[in-house]
Design an enzyme around this catalytic site. Sequence first.
Site, PDB file in Angstrom:
ATOM      1  N   ILE A 231      26.542   0.776 -14.914  1.00 28.15           N
ATOM      2  CA  ILE A 231      27.250   0.959 -16.185  1.00 28.15           C
ATOM      3  C   ILE A 231      26.311   0.457 -17.289  1.00 28.15           C
ATOM      4  O   ILE A 231      26.489  -0.621 -17.870  1.00 28.15           O
ATOM      5  CB  ILE A 231      28.598   0.205 -16.180  1.00 28.15           C
ATOM      6  CG1 ILE A 231      29.414   0.590 -14.941  1.00 28.15           C
ATOM      7  CG2 ILE A 231      29.405   0.538 -17.439  1.00 28.15           C
ATOM      8  CD1 ILE A 231      29.763   2.069 -14.852  1.00 28.15           C
ATOM      9  N   HIS A 232      25.297   1.246 -17.555  1.00 24.24           N
ATOM     10  CA  HIS A 232      24.150   0.829 -18.361  1.00 24.24           C
ATOM     11  C   HIS A 232      24.547   0.196 -19.696  1.00 24.24           C
ATOM     12  O   HIS A 232      24.131  -0.910 -20.034  1.00 24.24           O
ATOM     13  CB  HIS A 232      23.234   2.020 -18.628  1.00 24.24           C
ATOM     14  CG  HIS A 232      22.840   2.781 -17.402  1.00 24.24           C
ATOM     15  ND1 HIS A 232      21.754   2.447 -16.627  1.00 24.24           N
ATOM     16  CD2 HIS A 232      23.393   3.887 -16.804  1.00 24.24           C
ATOM     17  CE1 HIS A 232      21.639   3.289 -15.619  1.00 24.24           C
ATOM     18  NE2 HIS A 232      22.613   4.180 -15.707  1.00 24.24           N
ATOM     19  N   ASP A 233      25.351   0.920 -20.470  1.00 16.91           N
ATOM     20  CA  ASP A 233      25.618   0.518 -21.854  1.00 16.91           C
ATOM     21  C   ASP A 233      26.418  -0.772 -21.961  1.00 16.91           C
ATOM     22  O   ASP A 233      26.348  -1.475 -22.975  1.00 16.91           O
ATOM     23  CB  ASP A 233      26.365   1.637 -22.589  1.00 16.91           C
ATOM     24  CG  ASP A 233      25.569   2.918 -22.661  1.00 16.91           C
ATOM     25  OD1 ASP A 233      24.330   2.854 -22.578  1.00 16.91           O
ATOM     26  OD2 ASP A 233      26.184   3.992 -22.784  1.00 16.91           O
TER      27      ASP A 233
END
Length: 303
Positions: A231-233
Amino acid sequence: MTYRILIDCDPGIDDACALSCALTDPEISLELITTVAGNVAVDKTTKNALRLVEFFNKDVPVAAGARKPLLKQLEDASEVHGESGIDGYDFGEPSIKPFSDDAVSILKDKLLHSNVPLTIIATGSFTNLGLLLSLYPEVKPKIKEFILMGGSLAQGNMTSVAEFNVFTDPHAARIVFSSGIKTTMIGLDCTLSGRISDETKDKIKLLGKAGNMLASIIERDIDHDETGTAIHDLQTIFYLLHPERFTDKKFWVDVVCEGPAIGATVADIRKAYHDKTNVNVCLDVDTDAFNKWFLEEVEKNMQ
């Protein structure tokens, strides 16, 4: 302490998770959401931002921004995020509307009228920010710092060297990185190793309407392996609140804007060509602390 921020984004599953925390954490004052084409077209990213604002019953303005990168053709990520950008949960159509003015003008006005410099968190392509800095350089003193999800020193997810957000608009990324404004880059070096575990996702799913929504969209994300979902962001919000949980180092970072390595972020790791730095690069994150924090955010702030 209250963190006053603006978020420029392209929701997107991982943007949606970041926005959910930014909208509900009591330490954060989210003053504006601007959208850009990236994960999906800007009409869809704008609609998704409005859906989340309405889902959490918040009064945060949304403005639609750039429909395409500055120079190159848009290549979206709908194969990862689904046709809507946040498939997996039925939000329905939002009843609220975005600003009629464009995002770049709204960003300029918001910054110039602020009594203090504001932090800009960017979790999509950097087209709006590139335009803002190019058209309205007078806003620079009103930007406290950039916290960016993008880039990588080790590997890419679009090509072997290019991360998606920078690859989408490398020319805009170069403008941001060379702006002279304090910049932190949270790239794939952190986000591919610091994943949200399946155990955390399953616990979140039981935490009311918001937890069910977040778990449902995370389950649709194909960026998943045996350690969990990237969940990069979301790590931008974690960094805002807990920078001590990251291992970081300052480098001079250039952005490649042409050729087969387009979108690569290249650090002068030997300090062979630059005697100064322009980007604080996050190299690692405390994954256990990240998971614990996300679970607590949902449990304490979204009920």
